[in-house]
Design a protein around this motif. Structure first.
Motif, mmCIF file in Angstrom:
data_model
loop_
_atom_site.group_PDB
_atom_site.id
_atom_site.type_symbol
_atom_site.label_atom_id
_atom_site.label_comp_id
_atom_site.label_asym_id
_atom_site.label_seq_id
_atom_site.Cartn_x
_atom_site.Cartn_y
_atom_site.Cartn_z
ATOM 1 N N SER A 120 -9.743 -8.152 -10.627
ATOM 2 C CA SER A 120 -11.143 -8.077 -10.207
ATOM 3 C C SER A 120 -11.215 -7.721 -8.730
ATOM 4 C CB SER A 120 -11.854 -9.412 -10.448
ATOM 5 O OG SER A 120 -13.207 -9.342 -10.041
ATOM 6 N N PHE A 121 -11.859 -6.588 -8.434
ATOM 7 C CA PHE A 121 -12.149 -6.199 -7.049
ATOM 8 C C PHE A 121 -13.620 -6.499 -6.794
ATOM 9 C CE2 PHE A 121 -8.752 -3.221 -8.369
ATOM 10 C CZ PHE A 121 -7.795 -3.520 -7.408
ATOM 11 N N GLN A 122 -13.896 -7.329 -5.807
ATOM 12 C CA GLN A 122 -15.261 -7.775 -5.540
ATOM 13 C C GLN A 122 -15.662 -7.414 -4.109
ATOM 14 O OE1 GLN A 122 -15.330 -12.001 -6.508
ATOM 15 N NE2 GLN A 122 -13.952 -11.653 -8.235
ATOM 16 N N ALA A 123 -16.439 -6.343 -3.977
ATOM 17 C CA ALA A 123 -16.967 -5.881 -2.686
ATOM 18 C C ALA A 123 -15.872 -5.774 -1.623
ATOM 19 C CB ALA A 123 -18.080 -6.816 -2.213
ATOM 20 N N VAL A 124 -14.782 -5.099 -1.989
ATOM 21 C CA VAL A 124 -13.626 -5.010 -1.103
ATOM 22 C C VAL A 124 -13.825 -3.895 -0.067
ATOM 23 C CG1 VAL A 124 -11.134 -4.600 -0.968
ATOM 24 C CG2 VAL A 124 -12.102 -5.852 -2.912
ATOM 25 N N SER A 125 -13.701 -4.262 1.199
ATOM 26 C CA SER A 125 -13.761 -3.300 2.300
ATOM 27 C C SER A 125 -12.538 -3.480 3.180
ATOM 28 C CB SER A 125 -15.035 -3.483 3.133
ATOM 29 O OG SER A 125 -16.191 -3.171 2.374
ATOM 30 N N LYS A 126 -12.109 -2.383 3.786
ATOM 31 C CA LYS A 126 -10.978 -2.425 4.717
ATOM 32 C C LYS A 126 -11.270 -1.470 5.859
ATOM 33 C CE LYS A 126 -6.810 -3.306 6.270
ATOM 34 N NZ LYS A 126 -6.450 -4.644 6.813
ATOM 35 N N THR A 127 -11.225 -2.030 7.082
ATOM 36 C CA THR A 127 -11.496 -1.249 8.280
ATOM 37 C C THR A 127 -10.293 -1.311 9.202
ATOM 38 O OG1 THR A 127 -13.856 -1.760 8.097
ATOM 39 C CG2 THR A 127 -13.077 -0.942 10.218
ATOM 40 N N TYR A 128 -9.872 -0.158 9.693
ATOM 41 C CA TYR A 128 -8.768 -0.069 10.648
ATOM 42 C C TYR A 128 -9.313 0.351 12.012
ATOM 43 C CZ TYR A 128 -5.607 0.031 6.600
ATOM 44 O OH TYR A 128 -4.920 -0.275 5.449
ATOM 45 N N PRO A 129 -8.746 -0.174 13.088
ATOM 46 C CA PRO A 129 -9.153 0.322 14.410
ATOM 47 C C PRO A 129 -8.691 1.751 14.602
ATOM 48 C CG PRO A 129 -7.287 -1.192 14.594
ATOM 49 C CD PRO A 129 -7.736 -1.255 13.174
ATOM 50 N N SER A 130 -9.536 2.569 15.189
ATOM 51 C CA SER A 130 -9.199 3.964 15.436
ATOM 52 C C SER A 130 -8.509 4.101 16.788
ATOM 53 C CB SER A 130 -10.469 4.824 15.413
ATOM 54 O OG SER A 130 -10.184 6.137 15.824
ATOM 55 N N ARG A 173 -8.728 6.356 18.826
ATOM 56 C CA ARG A 173 -9.652 6.961 19.786
ATOM 57 C C ARG A 173 -10.848 6.055 20.086
ATOM 58 N NH1 ARG A 173 -10.017 13.256 17.669
ATOM 59 N NH2 ARG A 173 -7.763 13.725 17.796
ATOM 60 N N GLY A 174 -10.744 4.813 19.653
ATOM 61 C CA GLY A 174 -11.873 3.899 19.804
ATOM 62 C C GLY A 174 -12.705 3.854 18.548
ATOM 63 N N GLY A 175 -13.439 2.782 18.359
ATOM 64 C CA GLY A 175 -14.229 2.629 17.150
ATOM 65 C C GLY A 175 -13.364 2.142 16.005
ATOM 66 N N SER A 176 -13.732 2.519 14.779
ATOM 67 C CA SER A 176 -13.003 2.045 13.606
ATOM 68 C C SER A 176 -13.051 3.088 12.498
ATOM 69 C CB SER A 176 -13.596 0.720 13.103
ATOM 70 O OG SER A 176 -14.958 0.899 12.741
ATOM 71 N N LEU A 177 -12.119 2.927 11.546
ATOM 72 C CA LEU A 177 -12.041 3.799 10.378
ATOM 73 C C LEU A 177 -12.169 2.933 9.139
ATOM 74 C CD1 LEU A 177 -11.349 6.519 8.948
ATOM 75 C CD2 LEU A 177 -8.945 5.839 9.107
ATOM 76 N N LYS A 178 -13.151 3.218 8.297
ATOM 77 C CA LYS A 178 -13.372 2.446 7.074
ATOM 78 C C LYS A 178 -12.632 3.114 5.921
ATOM 79 C CE LYS A 178 -16.802 -0.236 6.423
ATOM 80 N NZ LYS A 178 -18.138 -0.860 6.214
ATOM 81 N N ALA A 179 -11.516 2.498 5.496
ATOM 82 C CA ALA A 179 -10.712 3.054 4.400
ATOM 83 C C ALA A 179 -11.290 2.696 3.043
ATOM 84 C CB ALA A 179 -9.275 2.554 4.509
ATOM 85 N N LEU A 180 -11.903 1.521 2.931
ATOM 86 C CA LEU A 180 -12.562 1.083 1.698
ATOM 87 C C LEU A 180 -13.940 0.551 2.056
ATOM 88 C CD1 LEU A 180 -9.619 -0.843 -0.032
ATOM 89 C CD2 LEU A 180 -10.502 1.414 -0.685
ATOM 90 N N ASP A 181 -14.914 0.854 1.219
ATOM 91 C CA ASP A 181 -16.295 0.502 1.538
ATOM 92 C C ASP A 181 -16.976 -0.124 0.327
ATOM 93 O OD1 ASP A 181 -18.804 0.284 2.639
ATOM 94 O OD2 ASP A 181 -19.166 2.431 2.846
ATOM 95 N N GLY A 182 -16.813 -1.440 0.193
ATOM 96 C CA GLY A 182 -17.522 -2.177 -0.853
ATOM 97 C C GLY A 182 -17.095 -1.825 -2.262
ATOM 98 N N VAL A 183 -15.792 -1.725 -2.498
ATOM 99 C CA VAL A 183 -15.276 -1.366 -3.822
ATOM 100 C C VAL A 183 -15.367 -2.565 -4.763
ATOM 101 C CG1 VAL A 183 -13.214 -0.683 -5.113
ATOM 102 C CG2 VAL A 183 -13.741 0.407 -2.912
ATOM 103 N N SER A 184 -16.018 -2.367 -5.904
ATOM 104 C CA SER A 184 -16.176 -3.439 -6.891
ATOM 105 C C SER A 184 -15.989 -2.882 -8.300
ATOM 106 C CB SER A 184 -17.573 -4.072 -6.803
ATOM 107 O OG SER A 184 -17.765 -4.733 -5.579
ATOM 108 N N PHE A 185 -15.054 -3.440 -9.035
ATOM 109 C CA PHE A 185 -14.928 -3.199 -10.470
ATOM 110 C C PHE A 185 -13.891 -4.162 -11.032
ATOM 111 C CE2 PHE A 185 -12.006 -0.130 -8.520
ATOM 112 C CZ PHE A 185 -10.832 -0.308 -9.233
ATOM 113 N N ASP A 186 -13.968 -4.392 -12.340
ATOM 114 C CA ASP A 186 -13.019 -5.260 -13.041
ATOM 115 C C ASP A 186 -12.181 -4.427 -13.998
ATOM 116 O OD1 ASP A 186 -14.076 -7.452 -11.752
ATOM 117 O OD2 ASP A 186 -15.278 -8.114 -13.463
ATOM 118 N N ILE A 187 -10.946 -4.867 -14.198
ATOM 119 C CA ILE A 187 -10.065 -4.288 -15.210
ATOM 120 C C ILE A 187 -9.763 -5.391 -16.216
ATOM 121 C CG2 ILE A 187 -7.832 -3.202 -15.655
ATOM 122 C CD1 ILE A 187 -7.873 -2.211 -12.737
#
Length: 311
Positions: free
Chosen positions: A5-15, A17-31
């Motif tokens: 079960s993935f429940q609203a999974v997000s992952k952000t990495y620092p960039s 060059r400053g700021g951030s990079l969002k690799a995952l943005d609220g991923v939700s689904f069940d297997i």
């Protein structure tokens, strides 16, 4: 209870060059337990990041992931016992032979008296004659088989295959899929990522597609295929395809494939090519496959929102 079960999974990495990079943005689904599930997406879509979080190799910035109800962070020991992961990279210990490496892997999970299952894995994956060989002596394909054996040695109910057939020969693909299909039929849950979309179409009952860290399609494979353009015009061509087909055609060498909804559109395509002074060969019409669906979804041309994904 879902297998994963993935429940609203997000992952952000620092960039850098400053700021951030969002690799995952609220991923939700069940297997669900016993599913053969496909996770597809272009390079950089977030597939490996999601699997790394599932396997406990990375922490989600927010959200929750469970394996058979066990949280991968707070109940990590139980979650990992229920999980077998075949990674993309060829990772091996050069100091042991094949059988010894599998015995050690069994010990990591506290599994004793595992010789019968180890022997079955070696036989089923075509490694029996390499059982006493040092890991350094194995070819790339044999090392790939060994990764599969290591992931399965503790008999996990959930199997994750991250690009398992990348760069391997046809024989290994057939051997692997026969064995994994057998495990799935016996009740194991399988999560597959692959760039070989014909494999996903043949094996997976349900598919999620990721794009820039978001789920853009989530549906049964059969329903995804029904939603695609009904036909594809395929032919061979010498010369430059007319400019109006740019962005529509899949071109591989001389082979051109164009979506076509009906006979009238097929004739229009061929007329444009004739008017350009070009000659086509080996013309055929086929039903759309998963690669056609994938390209439509990734280009944003798919006309239907997949189940569970906002339009």
């Amino acid at each position: 209870m879902p297998a994963i079960s993935f429940q609203a999974v997000s992952k952000t990495y620092p960039s850098p060059r400053g700021g951030s990079l969002k690799a995952l943005d609220g991923v939700s689904f069940d297997i669900e337990q016993g599913e053969f599930f496909g996770l597809l997406g272009p390079n950089g879509a977030g597939k490996t990041t999601l699997i790394s979080i599932l396997a406990g190799l990375s922490r989600a910035t927010s959200g929750r992931v469970t394996v058979h109800g066990f949280d991968v962070q707070s109940d990590y020991a139980q979650a990992r016992r229920h999980l077998g992961v075949v990674p993309q990279e060829l990772v091996f210990d050069p100091f042991f032979n094949v059988r010894e490496a599998l015995r050690i892997q069994s010990g990591y999970f506290g599994v004793r008296n595992n010789e019968a299952w180890i022997s079955e894995l070696l036989e089923s994956l075509g490694l029996a004659d390499k059982a006493e060989s040092n890991m350094r002596q194995l070819s790339g394909g044999m090392k790939r088989r060994m990764l599969v054996a290591q992931a399965l040695v503790h008999k996990p109910p959930v199997i994750v295959l991250d690009e398992p057939t990348a760069g391997v020969d046809v024989e290994l693909r057939q051997t692997l899929w026969q064995f994994v299909a057998k495990l799935n039929k016996a009740g194991s849950t399988v999560l597959l990522t692959t760039h070989y979309l014909e494999e996903a179409e043949a094996l997976c009952g349900r598919i999620a597609m990721l794009k820039t860290g978001r789920v853009v399609a989530l549906e049964r494979t059969s329903e995804l295929l029904k939603a695609a353009s009904s036909n594809v015009l395929r032919f061979k061509l010498d010369g430059v395809l007319p400019a109006q087909f740019e962005g529509k055609a899949r071109v591989t060498g001389r082979i051109v494939q164009l979506p076509a909804h009906d006979a009238h559109e097929i004739e229009q395509h061929l007329a444009v090519i004739r008017q350009a002074g070009l000659r086509v060969e080996d013309v055929e019409i086929r039903k759309a496959d998963l690669e056609d669906v994938f390209l439509e979804v990734m280009s944003g041309k798919s006309g239907q929102a997949a189940a569970g994904v906002p339009a």
